[in-house]
Motif scaffolding. Structure first.
Motif, PDB file in Angstrom:
ATOM      1  N   PRO A  17      50.032 -18.955  30.839  1.00  0.00           N
ATOM      2  CA  PRO A  17      51.438 -18.405  30.997  1.00  0.00           C
ATOM      3  C   PRO A  17      51.414 -17.022  30.196  1.00  0.00           C
ATOM      4  O   PRO A  17      50.850 -17.586  28.926  1.00  0.00           O
ATOM      5  CB  PRO A  17      52.394 -19.095  31.034  1.00  0.00           C
ATOM      6  CG  PRO A  17      51.544 -20.367  31.091  1.00  0.00           C
ATOM      7  CD  PRO A  17      50.138 -20.897  30.825  1.00  0.00           C
ATOM      8  N   PRO A  20      57.459 -15.489  27.238  1.00  0.00           N
ATOM      9  CA  PRO A  20      58.438 -15.330  27.507  1.00  0.00           C
ATOM     10  C   PRO A  20      59.160 -14.087  27.269  1.00  0.00           C
ATOM     11  O   PRO A  20      58.566 -13.235  26.025  1.00  0.00           O
ATOM     12  CB  PRO A  20      59.321 -16.565  27.042  1.00  0.00           C
ATOM     13  CG  PRO A  20      58.632 -16.634  25.717  1.00  0.00           C
ATOM     14  CD  PRO A  20      56.800 -16.013  25.727  1.00  0.00           C
ATOM     15  N   ALA A  34      61.055 -19.748  31.189  1.00  0.00           N
ATOM     16  CA  ALA A  34      59.836 -20.388  30.017  1.00  0.00           C
ATOM     17  C   ALA A  34      60.359 -21.383  29.895  1.00  0.00           C
ATOM     18  O   ALA A  34      59.276 -21.978  28.519  1.00  0.00           O
ATOM     19  CB  ALA A  34      60.384 -19.086  29.449  1.00  0.00           C
ATOM     20  N   THR A 170      58.772 -15.869  32.009  1.00  0.00           N
ATOM     21  CA  THR A 170      57.911 -15.676  31.582  1.00  0.00           C
ATOM     22  C   THR A 170      57.921 -13.975  31.576  1.00  0.00           C
ATOM     23  O   THR A 170      57.572 -13.876  33.338  1.00  0.00           O
ATOM     24  CB  THR A 170      56.623 -16.418  32.015  1.00  0.00           C
ATOM     25  OG1 THR A 170      57.187 -17.927  32.046  1.00  0.00           O
ATOM     26  CG2 THR A 170      55.369 -16.162  31.776  1.00  0.00           C
ATOM     27  N   GLY A 322      54.246 -18.435  34.834  1.00  0.00           N
ATOM     28  CA  GLY A 322      54.387 -19.076  33.982  1.00  0.00           C
ATOM     29  C   GLY A 322      54.887 -19.979  35.030  1.00  0.00           C
ATOM     30  O   GLY A 322      55.366 -21.226  34.747  1.00  0.00           O
TER      31      GLY A 322
END
Ligand code: AMP
Ligand code: MG
Length: 400
Positions: A17, A20, A34, A170, A322
């Motif tokens: 991922p 954030p 996130a 994300t 994410g």
């Protein structure tokens, strides 16, 4: 040659991922949380009425004696009214329940007397009937969102009800699509002999749009490995994902692998045991800041490009965005196969078809260049190598 599951494993273990970022609530739509969220305010925030009517003591509704209406409590204020035995307060949906009241009788269930200064109850109400109790939906500290969950419109509503105007999701990947091929013409131009229109570029853009990735760089490279290398070099530096289409096969003019080699990008994997889509390529190129550009080389045939995007690129992008492991999967449906199917290949075949809620109906024209059947399909059915399925067989298809 890798199997599909080996390929997916290799891809998902290499993709992580992105960091954030906090974005305005409206822009979190279809992105992924996130971090988990613990509720900061209870919902409802106070005992309030679910109806327009009269706040009463429930016991008083069980007889026909008139109740004295002592005041009015609208939504949006707190008048600190009280309801004792034999009393009622006129109340509206969303208004705080007066002290002493423990039920709301709907206005349709009372008869107004003495010009509305009194009412009689025509239906009994139970304790807490038509009362929305403090915290009965969400209580403070309750986990109301998990990391990696998709932010749907309903969840945006829930976050807004917490008083949030922004939320951490994300970061979206920066994605570039590179089509390759000397035979490809731009839409709107007259085709010269031997040319076809470039359909994959915009198709892949639309597929990315379906994942919420709208800001996509699209470029085209001729079948020349140096020109291709030049195009790829610049894009690798500025994108998280590079989706190259065509030129990954074994022909003399397939120059994606030579171009990546010229850029000293490690070979990754090439070729997956699947039909359509065998020549799929996957690798990653390191960037100056230590991050990676994830590179897919999809076969040029439109159906192969479409299917390999669905099966391999989509989960990689979602993971980078994410999404939780659960969110990476396509929706599976049970279906009855409408007509007999044969897979004479030694690779699993993803048959394109339509799912009507009950049947999986294979669409004609299953070759990897045939767009009409793909256009009429909304589902894929995976067939084992060298297998046959009779009409009427119960199958599991995935929805696209
Ligand atoms: P390739 O993978 O480059 O060998 O291409 C396989 C087939 O897909 C060839 O018939 C190409 O003309 C076709 N093709 C490649 N790229 C595209 C594209 N962007 N749009 C439509 N067809 C394509
Ligand atoms: Mg080509």
């Amino acid at each position: 040659m890798l199997t599909e599951s080996e390929a997916i494993e290799r891809i998902l273990s290499a993709v992580h991922p992105l960091p954030p970022q906090s974005v305005p609530l409206r822009e979190t739509f279809n992105r992924f949380a996130a971090h988990p969220l613990l509720a900061m305010v209870p919902l409802p925030g106070f005992n309030n009425s679910a109806m327009d009517g009269y706040a009463v003591q429930a016991a008083d509704s069980k007889n026909t004696l008139p109740l004295r209406v002592t005041g009015e409590q609208p939504a949006g204020s707190q008048r600190d009214l009280k309801v004792g035995p034999g009393e009622a307060v006129r109340i509206f949906t969303g208004a705080p329940i007066p002290i002493g009241a423990n039920a709301v009788i709907m206005q349709e269930d009372v008869t107004k007397i003495e010009g509305g200064t009194q009412i009689t109850c025509n239906e009994p109400v139970e304790l807490n009937e038509n009362v929305r109790l403090l915290g009965c939906d969400i209580c403070v500290g309750q986990r109301i969102l998990e990391i990696g969950q998709r932010i749907t419109a309903a969840r945006i509503g829930m976050l807004a009800a917490q008083g949030l105007s922004a939320f951490e999701v994300t970061t979206k990947p920066r994605v570039a699509v590179v089509t390759t091929g000397d035979e490809l013409a731009v839409a709107g131009k007259l085709l010269q002999p031997g040319q076809i229109y470039n359909s994959n570029g915009v198709m892949l853009q639309a597929m990315l749009g379906g994942l919420g990735i709208d800001d996509v760089t699209v470029q085209h490279a001729a079948d020349d490995y140096l020109q291709t290398a030049d195009t790829l070099r610049g894009l690798i530096a500025s994108h998280d994902f590079l989706i190259i289409c065509g030129g990954v096969s074994v022909g003399d003019h397939d120059c994606v692998r030579p171009a990546l080699q010229a850029l000293r990008v490690k070979p990754g994997f090439w070729r997956v045991k699947i039909k359509p889509g065998k020549p799929l390529l996957f690798t990653q190129a390191p960037r100056a800041d230590g991050s990676q550009c994830t590179i897919f080389g999809l076969p040029g045939n439109p159906v192969s490009a479409f299917v390999t995007f669905e099966l391999f690129v989509r989960p990689a992008l979602l993971k980078a965005m994410g999404a939780s492991a659960q969110e990476l999967k396509h929706r599976e449906v049970r279906a009855v196969l409408d007509s007999k199917l044969t897979n004479g290949s030694n690779r699993p075949h993803y048959v394109r078809g339509s799912f009507d809620g009950q049947k999986f109906i294979p669409q004609g024209g299953q070759r990897s260049n045939e767009l009409l059947a793909l256009g009429n399909s909304n589902a894929l059915l995976r067939m084992e190598p060298d297998s046959e399925l009779a009409a009427g067989t119960d199958v599991t298809a995935i929805l696209m």
